[in-house]
Structures are given as structure tokens and as C-alpha cells.
Motif scaffolding. Structure first.
Motif, PDB file in Angstrom:
ATOM      1  N   PHE A 127       0.842  -1.186   0.000  1.00  0.00           N
ATOM      2  CA  PHE A 127       0.000   0.000   0.000  1.00  0.00           C
ATOM      3  C   PHE A 127       0.884   1.245   0.000  1.00  0.00           C
ATOM      4  O   PHE A 127       1.983   1.247   0.564  1.00  0.00           O
ATOM      5  N   ALA A 128       0.388   2.296  -0.594  1.00  0.00           N
ATOM      6  CA  ALA A 128       1.137   3.557  -0.625  1.00  0.00           C
ATOM      7  C   ALA A 128       1.432   4.036   0.797  1.00  0.00           C
ATOM      8  O   ALA A 128       2.515   4.565   1.060  1.00  0.00           O
ATOM      9  N   VAL A 129       0.513   3.817   1.728  1.00  0.00           N
ATOM     10  CA  VAL A 129       0.736   4.264   3.107  1.00  0.00           C
ATOM     11  C   VAL A 129       1.914   3.530   3.746  1.00  0.00           C
ATOM     12  O   VAL A 129       2.553   4.059   4.654  1.00  0.00           O
ATOM     13  N   GLN A 130       2.223   2.326   3.276  1.00  0.00           N
ATOM     14  CA  GLN A 130       3.373   1.587   3.795  1.00  0.00           C
ATOM     15  C   GLN A 130       4.689   2.222   3.350  1.00  0.00           C
ATOM     16  O   GLN A 130       5.729   1.953   3.939  1.00  0.00           O
ATOM     17  N   ALA A 131       4.639   3.037   2.309  1.00  0.00           N
ATOM     18  CA  ALA A 131       5.840   3.708   1.806  1.00  0.00           C
ATOM     19  C   ALA A 131       6.037   5.073   2.455  1.00  0.00           C
ATOM     20  O   ALA A 131       6.972   5.793   2.096  1.00  0.00           O
ATOM     21  N   ASP A 132       5.191   5.423   3.415  1.00  0.00           N
ATOM     22  CA  ASP A 132       5.335   6.695   4.113  1.00  0.00           C
ATOM     23  C   ASP A 132       6.725   6.764   4.743  1.00  0.00           C
ATOM     24  O   ASP A 132       7.142   5.868   5.474  1.00  0.00           O
ATOM     25  N   GLY A 133       7.469   7.811   4.414  1.00  0.00           N
ATOM     26  CA  GLY A 133       8.816   7.995   4.940  1.00  0.00           C
ATOM     27  C   GLY A 133       9.894   7.253   4.178  1.00  0.00           C
ATOM     28  O   GLY A 133      11.079   7.378   4.490  1.00  0.00           O
ATOM     29  N   ALA A 134       9.516   6.512   3.168  1.00  0.00           N
ATOM     30  CA  ALA A 134      10.467   5.682   2.427  1.00  0.00           C
ATOM     31  C   ALA A 134      11.048   6.416   1.223  1.00  0.00           C
ATOM     32  O   ALA A 134      10.545   7.450   0.784  1.00  0.00           O
ATOM     33  N   THR A 135      12.105   5.812   0.692  1.00  0.00           N
ATOM     34  CA  THR A 135      12.692   6.235  -0.566  1.00  0.00           C
ATOM     35  C   THR A 135      12.357   5.162  -1.592  1.00  0.00           C
ATOM     36  O   THR A 135      12.672   3.988  -1.386  1.00  0.00           O
ATOM     37  N   VAL A 136      11.700   5.563  -2.659  1.00  0.00           N
ATOM     38  CA  VAL A 136      11.254   4.631  -3.696  1.00  0.00           C
ATOM     39  C   VAL A 136      11.977   4.969  -4.990  1.00  0.00           C
ATOM     40  O   VAL A 136      12.095   6.139  -5.353  1.00  0.00           O
ATOM     41  N   GLU A 137      12.453   3.927  -5.660  1.00  0.00           N
ATOM     42  CA  GLU A 137      13.057   4.093  -6.986  1.00  0.00           C
ATOM     43  C   GLU A 137      12.221   3.309  -7.986  1.00  0.00           C
ATOM     44  O   GLU A 137      11.940   2.132  -7.768  1.00  0.00           O
ATOM     45  N   THR A 138      11.859   3.953  -9.081  1.00  0.00           N
ATOM     46  CA  THR A 138      11.162   3.282 -10.170  1.00  0.00           C
ATOM     47  C   THR A 138      12.097   3.222 -11.377  1.00  0.00           C
ATOM     48  O   THR A 138      13.190   3.795 -11.367  1.00  0.00           O
ATOM     49  N   VAL A 139      11.647   2.576 -12.419  1.00  0.00           N
ATOM     50  CA  VAL A 139      12.462   2.459 -13.625  1.00  0.00           C
ATOM     51  C   VAL A 139      12.804   3.834 -14.189  1.00  0.00           C
ATOM     52  O   VAL A 139      13.846   4.004 -14.828  1.00  0.00           O
ATOM     53  N   GLU A 140      11.986   4.835 -13.916  1.00  0.00           N
ATOM     54  CA  GLU A 140      12.270   6.189 -14.384  1.00  0.00           C
ATOM     55  C   GLU A 140      13.523   6.766 -13.728  1.00  0.00           C
ATOM     56  O   GLU A 140      14.067   7.752 -14.216  1.00  0.00           O
ATOM     57  N   SER A 141      13.997   6.155 -12.639  1.00  0.00           N
ATOM     58  CA  SER A 141      15.215   6.628 -11.972  1.00  0.00           C
ATOM     59  C   SER A 141      16.473   6.201 -12.726  1.00  0.00           C
ATOM     60  O   SER A 141      17.560   6.692 -12.428  1.00  0.00           O
ATOM     61  N   LEU A 142      16.308   5.303 -13.674  1.00  0.00           N
ATOM     62  CA  LEU A 142      17.457   4.864 -14.473  1.00  0.00           C
ATOM     63  C   LEU A 142      17.706   5.884 -15.569  1.00  0.00           C
ATOM     64  O   LEU A 142      17.406   7.054 -15.399  1.00  0.00           O
ATOM     65  N   GLY A 143      18.242   5.488 -16.677  1.00  0.00           N
ATOM     66  CA  GLY A 143      18.611   6.420 -17.733  1.00  0.00           C
ATOM     67  C   GLY A 143      17.445   6.974 -18.512  1.00  0.00           C
ATOM     68  O   GLY A 143      16.282   6.711 -18.211  1.00  0.00           O
ATOM     69  N   THR A 144      17.799   7.733 -19.527  1.00  0.00           N
ATOM     70  CA  THR A 144      16.820   8.302 -20.448  1.00  0.00           C
ATOM     71  C   THR A 144      17.056   7.704 -21.833  1.00  0.00           C
ATOM     72  O   THR A 144      18.052   7.011 -22.055  1.00  0.00           O
ATOM     73  N   VAL A 145      16.187   8.007 -22.752  1.00  0.00           N
ATOM     74  CA  VAL A 145      16.343   7.499 -24.119  1.00  0.00           C
ATOM     75  C   VAL A 145      17.683   7.939 -24.700  1.00  0.00           C
ATOM     76  O   VAL A 145      18.362   7.173 -25.380  1.00  0.00           O
ATOM     77  N   SER A 146      18.093   9.160 -24.407  1.00  0.00           N
ATOM     78  CA  SER A 146      19.349   9.673 -24.960  1.00  0.00           C
ATOM     79  C   SER A 146      20.576   9.300 -24.125  1.00  0.00           C
ATOM     80  O   SER A 146      21.697   9.429 -24.599  1.00  0.00           O
ATOM     81  N   SER A 147      20.354   8.827 -22.915  1.00  0.00           N
ATOM     82  CA  SER A 147      21.470   8.461 -22.037  1.00  0.00           C
ATOM     83  C   SER A 147      21.061   7.267 -21.174  1.00  0.00           C
ATOM     84  O   SER A 147      20.633   7.431 -20.033  1.00  0.00           O
ATOM     85  N   LEU A 148      21.189   6.072 -21.750  1.00  0.00           N
ATOM     86  CA  LEU A 148      20.757   4.858 -21.058  1.00  0.00           C
ATOM     87  C   LEU A 148      21.616   4.566 -19.840  1.00  0.00           C
ATOM     88  O   LEU A 148      22.821   4.817 -19.838  1.00  0.00           O
ATOM     89  N   HIS A 149      20.990   4.028 -18.809  1.00  0.00           N
ATOM     90  CA  HIS A 149      21.702   3.485 -17.655  1.00  0.00           C
ATOM     91  C   HIS A 149      22.458   2.248 -18.140  1.00  0.00           C
ATOM     92  O   HIS A 149      22.086   1.615 -19.128  1.00  0.00           O
ATOM     93  N   ARG A 150      23.518   1.888 -17.477  1.00  0.00           N
ATOM     94  CA  ARG A 150      24.326   0.743 -17.906  1.00  0.00           C
ATOM     95  C   ARG A 150      23.502  -0.546 -17.968  1.00  0.00           C
ATOM     96  O   ARG A 150      23.718  -1.386 -18.848  1.00  0.00           O
TER      97      ARG A 150
END
Length: 161
Positions: A66-89
Motif C-alpha cells: 500500500f502507498a501508506v506503507q511507503a510513508d517515509g520511504a525512498t522509492v526508486e522506479t524504472v524512471e530513476s534509471l537512464g533516459t532514451v538519450s542516455s541509457l543506464h548501464r
């Protein structure tokens, strides 16, 4: 009448303060509230791994949280990786080894691989397969995914390919 809860969390380095219903899934919060649609929802039972994100540095199924379980947390999604012009390794290795086809499962695999590379030795291909066993791909047959992760693990460990 539904009650709401105030939450604060950091997603991909950005702080958010939102009011949510207690039953709102983290996957729905990310996709619908924050517009981060890279997190895919497949089975909604935590089996397929398409919704995998990282919560406080550890991979988690966002459809089981649940979103409430993430209260105070740090979340990383795939959007935290690279971009189309600069891919993550990790993205670059998947591209190089053709480790994706339809792409539906790819965000979950990428986040799982990031976790595996940071927290597990991955000495053998069996270790890689075991680490990936919580993610389902219906297209690739996994061999190309394993090759991409093997290359990344070898780079991390300073092993010549």
C-alpha cells in the motif's frame, strides 16, 4: 465515506507529500497519482514481477504494497534509471544482448537486476537465474537476460568477459 492518510515519501529523488486512501496500492499511486507509468501492473498478485520497484534500496512488488506503507520511504522506479538519450548501464546491457522483446516485463527486470547487482554475488549463471526467478518474461526465454546480467556482474567484479 472513506478516510484518507497523509504520506510523505521520496520517489526518484523527488519529495512528495500526498493524501491517499489507505487501500491505494503503491503501484497505483506511482502510476495514477505521480504519473510514473514505467512501473507496469501485470498479475496484481506479486507473481510476475512487472511492478518491481526499490523501496529503501531493496526490490519490492508495488502491487503488494500500500502507498501508506511507503510513508517515509525512498522509492526508486524504472524512471530513476537512464533516459532514451542516455541509457543506464543496465538498460544498455539489455539493449546490447537483446534481453527484451515486447518490453512489458522489462521495467521490473531492470529494477530487480539493479538490486541483484548491488546486493548479491552472482557468481554463476545459476545465481543469476535464481535472482531473476521472481520475474516472468513470456517472450525472451531468459537466455539473453542472463547474458546481459552476466556481463554486468563481470564488469562489477572486474572479470574479463
Amino acid at each position: 465515506m472513506s478516510r484518507t492518510v497523509d504520506i510523505e515519501l521520496t520517489v526518484n529523488g523527488e519529495s512528495f507529500a500526498e493524501t491517499v486512501e489507505p487501500r491505494l496500492l503503491l503501484s497505483d499511486f506511482l502510476r495514477e497519482t505521480l504519473g510514473l507509468t514505467g512501473t507496469h501492473v501485470g498479475c496484481e498478485h506479486g507473481i510476475c514481477g512487472a511492478c518491481t520497484v526499490r523501496v529503501n534500496g531493496v526490490s519490492a512488488r508495488s502491487c503488494l504494497m500500500f502507498a501508506v506503507q511507503a510513508d517515509g520511504a525512498t522509492v526508486e522506479t524504472v524512471e530513476s534509471l537512464g533516459t532514451v538519450s542516455s541509457l543506464h548501464r543496465i538498460q544498455e546491457a539489455f539493449r546490447k544482448h537483446h534481453a527484451l522483446q515486447c518490453g512489458f516485463c522489462t521495467p521490473g527486470f531492470l529494477m530487480t537486476v539493479k538490486d541483484l547487482l548491488e546486493r548479491h554475488p552472482l557468481t554463476t549463471n545459476a545465481d543469476i537465474r535464481d535472482g531473476l526467478s521472481g520475474n516472468i518474461c513470456r517472450c525472451t526465454g531468459y537466455d539473453h537476460i542472463v547474458k546481459a546480467v552476466r556481463e554486468l556482474a563481470n564488469e562489477r567484479d572486474g572479470v574479463a568477459s
